[in-house]
Design an enzyme around this catalytic site. Structure first.
Site, PDB file in Angstrom:
ATOM      1  N   GLU A  43       0.836  -1.199   0.000  1.00  0.00           N
ATOM      2  CA  GLU A  43       0.000   0.000   0.000  1.00  0.00           C
ATOM      3  C   GLU A  43       0.876   1.256   0.000  1.00  0.00           C
ATOM      4  O   GLU A  43       0.619   2.217  -0.747  1.00  0.00           O
ATOM      5  CB  GLU A  43      -0.901  -0.011   1.233  1.00  0.00           C
ATOM      6  CG  GLU A  43      -1.734   1.246   1.421  1.00  0.00           C
ATOM      7  CD  GLU A  43      -2.307   1.342   2.822  1.00  0.00           C
ATOM      8  OE1 GLU A  43      -2.610   2.470   3.248  1.00  0.00           O
ATOM      9  OE2 GLU A  43      -2.415   0.298   3.498  1.00  0.00           O
ATOM     10  N   ASP A  47       0.851   3.878  -3.062  1.00  0.00           N
ATOM     11  CA  ASP A  47       0.473   5.266  -2.826  1.00  0.00           C
ATOM     12  C   ASP A  47       1.434   6.219  -3.534  1.00  0.00           C
ATOM     13  O   ASP A  47       1.017   7.217  -4.143  1.00  0.00           O
ATOM     14  CB  ASP A  47       0.455   5.539  -1.323  1.00  0.00           C
ATOM     15  CG  ASP A  47       0.169   6.991  -0.996  1.00  0.00           C
ATOM     16  OD1 ASP A  47      -0.956   7.450  -1.264  1.00  0.00           O
ATOM     17  OD2 ASP A  47       1.073   7.676  -0.479  1.00  0.00           O
ATOM     18  N   ASP A 116      -7.256   1.413   0.508  1.00  0.00           N
ATOM     19  CA  ASP A 116      -5.930   0.891   0.857  1.00  0.00           C
ATOM     20  C   ASP A 116      -5.560  -0.309  -0.009  1.00  0.00           C
ATOM     21  O   ASP A 116      -4.403  -0.461  -0.434  1.00  0.00           O
ATOM     22  CB  ASP A 116      -5.895   0.481   2.332  1.00  0.00           C
ATOM     23  CG  ASP A 116      -5.960   1.671   3.272  1.00  0.00           C
ATOM     24  OD1 ASP A 116      -5.803   2.815   2.798  1.00  0.00           O
ATOM     25  OD2 ASP A 116      -6.192   1.454   4.477  1.00  0.00           O
ATOM     26  N   GLU A 119      -4.485   0.716  -3.507  1.00  0.00           N
ATOM     27  CA  GLU A 119      -3.092   1.165  -3.519  1.00  0.00           C
ATOM     28  C   GLU A 119      -2.140  -0.027  -3.451  1.00  0.00           C
ATOM     29  O   GLU A 119      -1.100  -0.040  -4.121  1.00  0.00           O
ATOM     30  CB  GLU A 119      -2.839   2.117  -2.354  1.00  0.00           C
ATOM     31  CG  GLU A 119      -3.536   3.461  -2.519  1.00  0.00           C
ATOM     32  CD  GLU A 119      -3.303   4.392  -1.354  1.00  0.00           C
ATOM     33  OE1 GLU A 119      -3.446   5.616  -1.546  1.00  0.00           O
ATOM     34  OE2 GLU A 119      -2.990   3.902  -0.242  1.00  0.00           O
TER      35      GLU A 119
END
Length: 252
Positions: A43, A47, A116, A119
């Protein structure tokens, strides 16, 4: 748990089985299964790839747009709400490994968990392939959102945007009703935004602030819709929870 082959078809990428399973492993599942690795590192990676890819696209496609407006648009399309919407559109919730507690509280539909995991899948795509494959995935997912100019303009701070909109229409005082749930290691919050005593939006997140921002975004979109002169309570109606964890916070 549905076959992950279908998920990969929807994403249009290939990810090796081990990395894919890791990307779909929520911390609640890991906690209940002996502390196995979670998707949080992927994640973190995803991101960064998401942010760079969107920034690059906005910079190249909007040569005259000032920095402040570019930042607003990026904030909107990488938000929890935006990513959760994408996750729901591909049925992501059916593939996530969740602990029993999250299953009982419909974790597969929670915006924070869906965002989440999206990502993490971007990070997993990079790990299993390369940066260009991951970037192309981001643009397939995010591309349509970049055309939503109105929402992008408000996305820098949904709470400020909804406050300004409510004030311009003289709708009344804004309040947020927020409830927290779940164990300390997997705490989530649900928020309902009320304007003049009427429920206008709902949201969830890993913090009160995040849940309130999502509720504000929901309300802003509903009020900004062409037929929103006198919106019904809609999905937010009846969502406000009760109990000792429920709080009302006015203003921003």
């Amino acid at each position: 748990m549905s076959s992950t082959e279908e998920l990969l078809k929807r994403l249009g990428v290939t990810i090796d089985a081990g990395t894919l399973r890791l990307a779909l492993t929520h911390r609640s599942y890991a906690y209940e299964n002996g502390g196995i690795p979670t998707n949080e590192r992927l994640e973190f990676l995803g991101d960064s790839i998401l942010g760079f890819s969107v920034t690059d696209a906005l910079y190249r496609d909007n040569p005259t747009l000032p920095e402040g407006d570019l930042a607003k648009r990026r904030s909107a399309v990488v938000s929890t709400r935006a990513l959760a919407g994408i996750g729901r559109s591909i049925g992501l919730g059916e593939y996530i490994y969740l602990g029993q507690g999250e299953k009982l509280t419909e974790g597969k539909n929670k915006a924070s968990i869906l965002a989440d995991t999206m990502e993490a899948l971007i990070g997993a795509t990079y790990v299993s392939n390369d940066i260009e494959t991951a970037r192309q995935l981001v643009m397939r997912l995010i591309g349509p959102l970049l055309k939503d100019a109105a929402a992008l303009g408000a996305g820098t701070d949904w709470k400020t945007s909804i406050q300004e909109l409510a004030a311009s229409r003289q709708l009344g005082t804004i309040n947020y009703a927020v409830e927290g749930s779940g164990p300390d290691h997997a705490r989530t919050f649900e928020a309902v935004l009320r304007i003049g005593g009427t429920d206008y939006g709902a949201g969830s997140g890993n913090s009160k602030k995040e849940a309130e921002q999502e509720a504000a975004a929901d309300a802003w979109r509903r009020l900004s819709a062409p037929s929103a002169a006198s919106p019904e309570a809609g999905p937010a109606a009846g969502s406000a929870a009760t109990g000792t964890q429920l709080q009302s916070q006015s203003g921003t």
